[in-house]
Design an enzyme around this catalytic site. Sequence first.
Site, mmCIF file in Angstrom:
data_model
loop_
_atom_site.group_PDB
_atom_site.id
_atom_site.type_symbol
_atom_site.label_atom_id
_atom_site.label_comp_id
_atom_site.label_asym_id
_atom_site.label_seq_id
_atom_site.Cartn_x
_atom_site.Cartn_y
_atom_site.Cartn_z
ATOM 1 N N TYR A 59 25.538 55.423 40.153
ATOM 2 C CA TYR A 59 25.606 54.691 38.885
ATOM 3 C C TYR A 59 26.146 53.290 39.123
ATOM 4 O O TYR A 59 27.144 53.090 39.813
ATOM 5 C CB TYR A 59 26.507 55.425 37.885
ATOM 6 C CG TYR A 59 26.754 54.628 36.625
ATOM 7 C CD1 TYR A 59 25.769 54.540 35.645
ATOM 8 C CD2 TYR A 59 27.942 53.934 36.439
ATOM 9 C CE1 TYR A 59 25.971 53.783 34.499
ATOM 10 C CE2 TYR A 59 28.160 53.178 35.299
ATOM 11 C CZ TYR A 59 27.165 53.098 34.334
ATOM 12 O OH TYR A 59 27.367 52.344 33.212
ATOM 13 N N GLN A 96 81.090 58.308 1.375
ATOM 14 C CA GLN A 96 80.215 58.073 2.525
ATOM 15 C C GLN A 96 79.531 56.719 2.384
ATOM 16 O O GLN A 96 79.329 56.226 1.280
ATOM 17 C CB GLN A 96 79.118 59.143 2.607
ATOM 18 C CG GLN A 96 79.613 60.562 2.582
ATOM 19 C CD GLN A 96 78.468 61.551 2.554
ATOM 20 O OE1 GLN A 96 78.326 62.350 3.447
ATOM 21 N NE2 GLN A 96 77.651 61.503 1.522
ATOM 22 N N ARG A 131 74.871 54.910 7.665
ATOM 23 C CA ARG A 131 75.323 56.238 8.096
ATOM 24 C C ARG A 131 74.279 56.991 8.918
ATOM 25 O O ARG A 131 74.625 57.752 9.823
ATOM 26 C CB ARG A 131 75.750 57.049 6.867
ATOM 27 C CG ARG A 131 76.245 58.446 7.160
ATOM 28 C CD ARG A 131 77.064 59.002 6.003
ATOM 29 N NE ARG A 131 76.480 58.753 4.705
ATOM 30 C CZ ARG A 131 75.763 59.646 4.013
ATOM 31 N NH1 ARG A 131 75.527 60.847 4.525
ATOM 32 N NH2 ARG A 131 75.286 59.345 2.818
ATOM 33 N N ASN A 171 26.139 55.708 23.550
ATOM 34 C CA ASN A 171 26.703 56.196 24.814
ATOM 35 C C ASN A 171 28.230 56.163 24.724
ATOM 36 O O ASN A 171 28.902 57.133 25.060
ATOM 37 C CB ASN A 171 26.214 55.330 25.978
ATOM 38 C CG ASN A 171 26.850 55.728 27.298
ATOM 39 O OD1 ASN A 171 26.852 56.901 27.659
ATOM 40 N ND2 ASN A 171 27.396 54.763 28.020
#
Length: 713
Positions: A105, A345, A351, A484
């Site tokens: 090829y 928090q 956090r 292809n």
Amino acid sequence: MEATNGHQNGSFCLSTAKGNNDPLNWGAAAEAMKGSHLDEVKRMVAEYRKPVVRLGGETLTIAQVAAVAGHDHGVAVELSESAREGVKASSEWVMNSMNNGTDSYGVTTGFGATSHRRTKQGGALQKELIRFLNAGIFGNGTESSHTLPHTATRAAMLVRINTLLQGYSGIRFEILEAITKLLNNNVTPCLDLRGTITASGDLVPLSYIAGLLTGRPNSKAVGPSGEVLNAKEAFELASINSEFFELQPKEGLALVNGTAVGSGLASMVLFEANILAVLSEVLSAIFAEVMQGKPEFTDHLTHKLKHHPGQIEAAAIMEHILDGSSYMKAAKKLHEIDPLQKPKQDRYALRTSPQWLGPLIEVIRFSTKSIEREINSVNDNPLIDVSRNKALHGGNFQGTPIGVSMDNTRLALASIGKLMFAQFSELVNDFYNNGLPSNLTASRNPSLDYGFKGAEIAMASYCSELQYLANPVTTHVQSAEQHNQDVNSLGLISSRKTNEAIEILKLMSSTFLIALCQAIDLRHLEENLKNSVKNTVSQVSKRILTTGVNGELHPSRFCEKDLLKVVDREYIFSYIDDPCSATYPLMQKLRQVLVDHALVNAECEKDVNSSIFQKIAIFEEELKNLLPKEVEGARAAYESGKAAIPNKIQECRSYPLYKFVREELGTGLLTGEKVRSPGEEFDKLFTAMCQGKIIDPLMECLGEWNGAPLPIS
């Protein structure tokens, strides 16, 4: 491993141990992930700065690709002489097979979907291959928006040489030497930006390198000073002492049928992505410092129980930055004041930053290893196996590792940017930033200073574009080349989009870091102004509230402690532009303290000599006379560099980044009173980041980290 095609094949990822117990390469891939991400980044930086890259086909790294691509570094490329025999063997095999009538090829056949055609004119076939692949569009000039950046072209050249050195492609060593000379003399072929699907490799752009080597009249190159060169001039400037190459059978295919453009650009992208990932960890830690966050979010047990290594490392890095931070010590004291009136928090952007960044670092690290395998792979077709005397027809040109890695990396970058924007939005919002002024304004008159308001709008724009770029490229595959190439990787397109994402994240990072430095300076100003207010309130309290008109001790003398508590509790920037205003919280709450004490004073209030109520007006008048002058004096001392209290940042592990931004780049506190705009400061840092100057101060912040979390105690 056994010698094949005339050289030792000890590739980047394949285990070379005798009696290989890792035939599927999973073990080698896992081995490559050992150690910390930070250590890996440090190795990348060290490799990036080496003056020579020696290519042997097996151990090329993304840092080396990035170094050679940025030709201003003057990195020399050398070819391993030990690879010469393997390259020569495969080249000779192609010529012998052609002479023997073997059907291969791309040597005796047409290409792709037309491989049923046959010819014995091997050289002419290669010439036609390059001609029909020169299908790119450049627009006007060599620097147009349709030309691949020259740095990316250099990366592609280096990667293609490395692939071909392995001796499975059927090309002469002399051609590889010629490409190396182009690199070493900063002569860069012009490649088209678009036109490849990275599925029979990057056929169209790589054909322009082949076009220059073969002297095609449409080929162009750019010299060291940006001058435009034709092929003849390029050869002369690169000291290629030969005529243009007449391609032998298979050589054109060897040059174009590979993934080097996509993987070369991906290497450059990932070098920067790894740096930005570490930067995001450090910026998150600095964010925690200036926001007076609670450092327990980095506690190792939390992250150990989640198991993800990226998260564990991100938390450990942040923990290292915050350990011993003077900001964290001060924040702890602040959190002890009225704890039941404050959130228990911090918000998610602070956090959960390790949990957010951890998986993103893992993605970037995995992508890095995937691309590192790709740039050390043989990725063309057919492959020449000299040892078995055969050509193998396969599909290593399929660039799926590039497309997938780049899509994943881009998603990670977008998520880093999203976190950064969330952090930035909290930082400039006085409802969330624990006492910093709205928009981080620093002027005496906040009505004429809107600080980082424009920057927040710009950050929203950057973040939106970054989120858009996070959409995958690989889901947009079109069937090509007469069906292809019916599946294809779109590797270079994805690399290009990820490169765009890198640039946007740099814009965000530079804007955010300047904002963090502004916040650091505002905390310094805050501390000095608060100290001035406390001293003044204390001074006035002692003078006015200690004794009565006849010198006797007065009941109001017990008010001072509570008055100072008010100063401690109240955010300084909520009143400092007019500290004695009756509509601002300071004076209101100081008065309330005196009123409360007067109520407790009860019957004594009936006596003018012992009445606290009688003292309120005198106290306030004295404070109004003295406080504005003292505050202005403290601000003036700060502005002249003579602040009574030094900047806490100097005692922190994050100091090298602050010092770099303020001292090396010459940026300063932004105020509405000054002409300098925020964008001018962002530009300085962005330019420095693009030049790689942020790497050293970033690594200095982490220089003492031992690669492990602090012990659980």
